[in-house]
Write a protein that holds these residues in place. Structure first.
Motif, PDB file in Angstrom:
ATOM      1  N   GLY A 168     121.547  23.020 -64.530  1.00 44.07           N
ATOM      2  CA  GLY A 168     122.957  22.732 -64.334  1.00 44.07           C
ATOM      3  C   GLY A 168     123.864  23.940 -64.387  1.00 44.07           C
ATOM      4  N   LYS A 169     125.135  23.661 -64.632  1.00 43.53           N
ATOM      5  CA  LYS A 169     126.205  24.652 -64.540  1.00 43.53           C
ATOM      6  C   LYS A 169     126.057  25.816 -65.510  1.00 43.53           C
ATOM      7  N   VAL A 170     125.413  25.605 -66.643  1.00 43.16           N
ATOM      8  CA  VAL A 170     125.272  26.683 -67.622  1.00 43.16           C
ATOM      9  C   VAL A 170     124.456  27.839 -67.059  1.00 43.16           C
ATOM     10  N   TYR A 171     123.671  27.588 -66.025  1.00 46.14           N
ATOM     11  CA  TYR A 171     122.945  28.686 -65.367  1.00 46.14           C
ATOM     12  C   TYR A 171     123.914  29.782 -64.930  1.00 46.14           C
ATOM     13  N   TYR A 172     125.034  29.395 -64.332  1.00 49.01           N
ATOM     14  CA  TYR A 172     125.993  30.388 -63.836  1.00 49.01           C
ATOM     15  C   TYR A 172     126.700  31.101 -64.983  1.00 49.01           C
ATOM     16  N   ASP A 173     126.869  30.423 -66.113  1.00 49.76           N
ATOM     17  CA  ASP A 173     127.437  31.081 -67.283  1.00 49.76           C
ATOM     18  C   ASP A 173     126.512  32.198 -67.768  1.00 49.76           C
ATOM     19  N   ILE A 174     125.203  31.943 -67.721  1.00 48.60           N
ATOM     20  CA  ILE A 174     124.224  32.925 -68.194  1.00 48.60           C
ATOM     21  C   ILE A 174     124.060  34.053 -67.177  1.00 48.60           C
ATOM     22  N   ALA A 175     123.835  33.676 -65.917  1.00 47.12           N
ATOM     23  CA  ALA A 175     123.580  34.672 -64.876  1.00 47.12           C
ATOM     24  C   ALA A 175     124.799  35.545 -64.600  1.00 47.12           C
ATOM     25  N   GLY A 176     125.997  35.012 -64.815  1.00 48.69           N
ATOM     26  CA  GLY A 176     127.213  35.763 -64.518  1.00 48.69           C
ATOM     27  C   GLY A 176     127.856  36.434 -65.715  1.00 48.69           C
ATOM     28  N   HIS A 177     127.218  36.347 -66.867  1.00 49.40           N
ATOM     29  CA  HIS A 177     127.788  36.924 -68.080  1.00 49.40           C
ATOM     30  C   HIS A 177     127.695  38.450 -68.056  1.00 49.40           C
ATOM     31  N   GLU A 178     128.636  39.097 -68.714  1.00 48.00           N
ATOM     32  CA  GLU A 178     128.672  40.557 -68.753  1.00 48.00           C
ATOM     33  C   GLU A 178     127.429  41.158 -69.388  1.00 48.00           C
ATOM     34  N   ALA A 179     126.756  40.379 -70.234  1.00 51.03           N
ATOM     35  CA  ALA A 179     125.563  40.877 -70.917  1.00 51.03           C
ATOM     36  C   ALA A 179     124.311  40.759 -70.068  1.00 51.03           C
ATOM     37  N   ARG A 180     124.415  40.096 -68.918  1.00 47.59           N
ATOM     38  CA  ARG A 180     123.222  39.891 -68.088  1.00 47.59           C
ATOM     39  C   ARG A 180     122.630  41.228 -67.623  1.00 47.59           C
ATOM     40  N   GLU A 181     123.460  42.163 -67.302  1.00 45.44           N
ATOM     41  CA  GLU A 181     122.986  43.444 -66.764  1.00 45.44           C
ATOM     42  C   GLU A 181     122.095  44.195 -67.746  1.00 45.44           C
ATOM     43  N   SER A 182     122.366  44.043 -69.031  1.00 46.92           N
ATOM     44  CA  SER A 182     121.577  44.756 -70.043  1.00 46.92           C
ATOM     45  C   SER A 182     120.276  44.037 -70.380  1.00 46.92           C
ATOM     46  N   ALA A 183     120.098  42.817 -69.873  1.00 41.62           N
ATOM     47  CA  ALA A 183     118.879  42.046 -70.145  1.00 41.62           C
ATOM     48  C   ALA A 183     117.957  42.119 -68.940  1.00 41.62           C
ATOM     49  N   SER A 184     117.463  43.323 -68.666  1.00 41.10           N
ATOM     50  CA  SER A 184     116.693  43.551 -67.441  1.00 41.10           C
ATOM     51  C   SER A 184     115.301  42.936 -67.472  1.00 41.10           C
ATOM     52  N   SER A 185     114.808  42.589 -68.648  1.00 43.52           N
ATOM     53  CA  SER A 185     113.474  41.996 -68.752  1.00 43.52           C
ATOM     54  C   SER A 185     113.524  40.477 -68.883  1.00 43.52           C
ATOM     55  N   VAL A 186     114.678  39.902 -68.547  1.00 39.94           N
ATOM     56  CA  VAL A 186     114.879  38.450 -68.653  1.00 39.94           C
ATOM     57  C   VAL A 186     114.981  37.837 -67.274  1.00 39.94           C
ATOM     58  N   ALA A 187     114.238  36.753 -67.048  1.00 42.30           N
ATOM     59  CA  ALA A 187     114.353  35.950 -65.834  1.00 42.30           C
ATOM     60  C   ALA A 187     115.023  34.636 -66.191  1.00 42.30           C
ATOM     61  N   ILE A 188     115.886  34.160 -65.307  1.00 45.36           N
ATOM     62  CA  ILE A 188     116.611  32.904 -65.541  1.00 45.36           C
ATOM     63  C   ILE A 188     116.238  31.928 -64.436  1.00 45.36           C
ATOM     64  N   ALA A 189     115.626  30.826 -64.804  1.00 48.06           N
ATOM     65  CA  ALA A 189     115.172  29.841 -63.821  1.00 48.06           C
ATOM     66  C   ALA A 189     115.844  28.503 -64.078  1.00 48.06           C
ATOM     67  N   ARG A 190     115.995  27.735 -62.998  1.00 49.99           N
ATOM     68  CA  ARG A 190     116.683  26.443 -63.066  1.00 49.99           C
ATOM     69  C   ARG A 190     115.724  25.283 -62.823  1.00 49.99           C
ATOM     70  N   VAL A 191     115.753  24.302 -63.704  1.00 46.80           N
ATOM     71  CA  VAL A 191     115.024  23.056 -63.491  1.00 46.80           C
ATOM     72  C   VAL A 191     116.028  22.073 -62.887  1.00 46.80           C
ATOM     73  N   GLU A 192     115.887  21.814 -61.592  1.00 51.68           N
ATOM     74  CA  GLU A 192     116.853  20.989 -60.868  1.00 51.68           C
ATOM     75  C   GLU A 192     116.512  19.496 -60.935  1.00 51.68           C
ATOM     76  N   LEU A 193     115.242  19.182 -61.076  1.00 51.60           N
ATOM     77  CA  LEU A 193     114.795  17.791 -61.213  1.00 51.60           C
ATOM     78  C   LEU A 193     114.326  17.588 -62.639  1.00 51.60           C
ATOM     79  N   LEU A 194     114.971  16.686 -63.354  1.00 55.46           N
ATOM     80  CA  LEU A 194     114.656  16.473 -64.760  1.00 55.46           C
ATOM     81  C   LEU A 194     113.753  15.273 -64.995  1.00 55.46           C
ATOM     82  N   TYR A 195     113.806  14.293 -64.098  1.00 59.81           N
ATOM     83  CA  TYR A 195     112.866  13.173 -64.157  1.00 59.81           C
ATOM     84  C   TYR A 195     112.649  12.639 -62.749  1.00 59.81           C
TER      85      TYR A 195
END
Length: 282
Positions: A168-195
């Motif tokens: 959901g929407k919190v993905y964009y909060d994480i991916a667009g945060h100012e701290a994202r650039e310093s977390a170069s070893s982090v991947a952010i994935a989205r689960v779009e289908l929950l059931y």
């Protein structure tokens, strides 16, 4: 002049009946705010999620429920995702949280054309309607299909040490945060289908990161709400292919009686904490 009664119970009951008698049609019911579904819970419990089990009766009825923590307070933040996930069993419904225009289009298209009719519940954050990052190209709309899981193409798989799974929407909060650039070893994935939960797709995603050491589930909702308690065992099943990673860690709001804060300042502070903790930065 007179005021007509505002009854989600009546409106959703009508739409469910219409969808059953017109199986060739795709009927969508959209709530102004997701928590308005509270007034129609009887229809959800007695008909939408259990009709197939009780009477062999199902439909393509689609619920569009605004859901996302955007500082609107406890009354207009949650569509009670946890309730729908708790009710999901025996392949009775579908629950999704699409984060791009193309995903939303292909989800609805699949709902209309799938030979197996099932009710669909879609969490639809209002903020994504005007978020540029959630838009799609004409090619993405015209081609392709709905994808239950969206990976992170911005990082090299070999460099990933921490995988953040979210929805959901919190993905964009994480991916667009100012701290994202310093977390170069982090991947952010989205689960779009929950059931039904896409265990195989999540397992394949985890396996794509050979150096993975940490797996995090990040959500805006309190720990006793949202998706976590219903999908935790599925996440851990999928995460078992990561030899070096321990059990999936939860990041989100602590257990709460009310969905969210009532003050914008507290909301922003809590969102920032969740994002930084998900990324593993101070």
């Amino acid at each position: 002049a007179y005021n007509s009664p505002l009854s989600e119970y009546a409106a959703l009951g009508f739409e469910y009946g219409y969808s059953v008698t017109a199986p060739e049609a795709l009927i969508l019911w959209e709530a102004q705010f997701g928590d308005f579904i509270n007034g129609a819970q009887i229809i959800v419990d007695q008909f939408i999620v259990s009709g197939r089990s009780k009477w062999g009766q199902t439909s393509r009825l689609t619920l569009l429920l605004p859901h996302g923590y955007e500082g609107n307070g406890p009354e207009h933040s949650s569509a009670r995702l946890e309730r729908f996930l708790q009710l999901g069993a025996q392949d009775n419904i579908r629950i999704a949280n699409a984060t791009t225009a193309a995903q939303f289009f292909h989800l609805l298209r699949r709902q209309a054309l799938d030979a197996t009719a099932r009710p669909l519940v879609v969490m639809t954050p209002k903020g994504l309607l005007r978020l540029r990052q959630a838009t799609s190209t004409l090619g993405e709309l015209a081609d392709g299909a709905f994808r239950p899981v969206l990976g992170d193409s911005s990082v090299e798989p070999e460099s990933v040490r921490r995988l953040v799974l979210t929805s959901g929407k919190v993905y964009y909060d994480i991916a667009g945060h100012e701290a994202r650039e310093s977390a170069s070893s982090v991947a952010i994935a989205r689960v779009e289908l929950l059931y039904p939960f896409p265990v195989d797709e999540v397992r394949d995603l985890v396996a794509a990161y050979p150096s993975l050491q940490e797996i995090v589930w990040a959500q805006e909702e309190p720990q006793n709400m949202g998706a976590w308690r219903s999908i935790r065992h599925r996440l851990e099943e999928a995460a078992s292919v990561a030899a070096q990673a321990e059990r999936v860690k939860f990041v989100g709001r602590p257990w709460r009686a009310s969905p969210s804060e009532g003050y914008p300042t507290l909301h922003q502070r809590e969102q920032d904490r969740i994002v930084r903790e998900a990324l593993g930065v101070g």
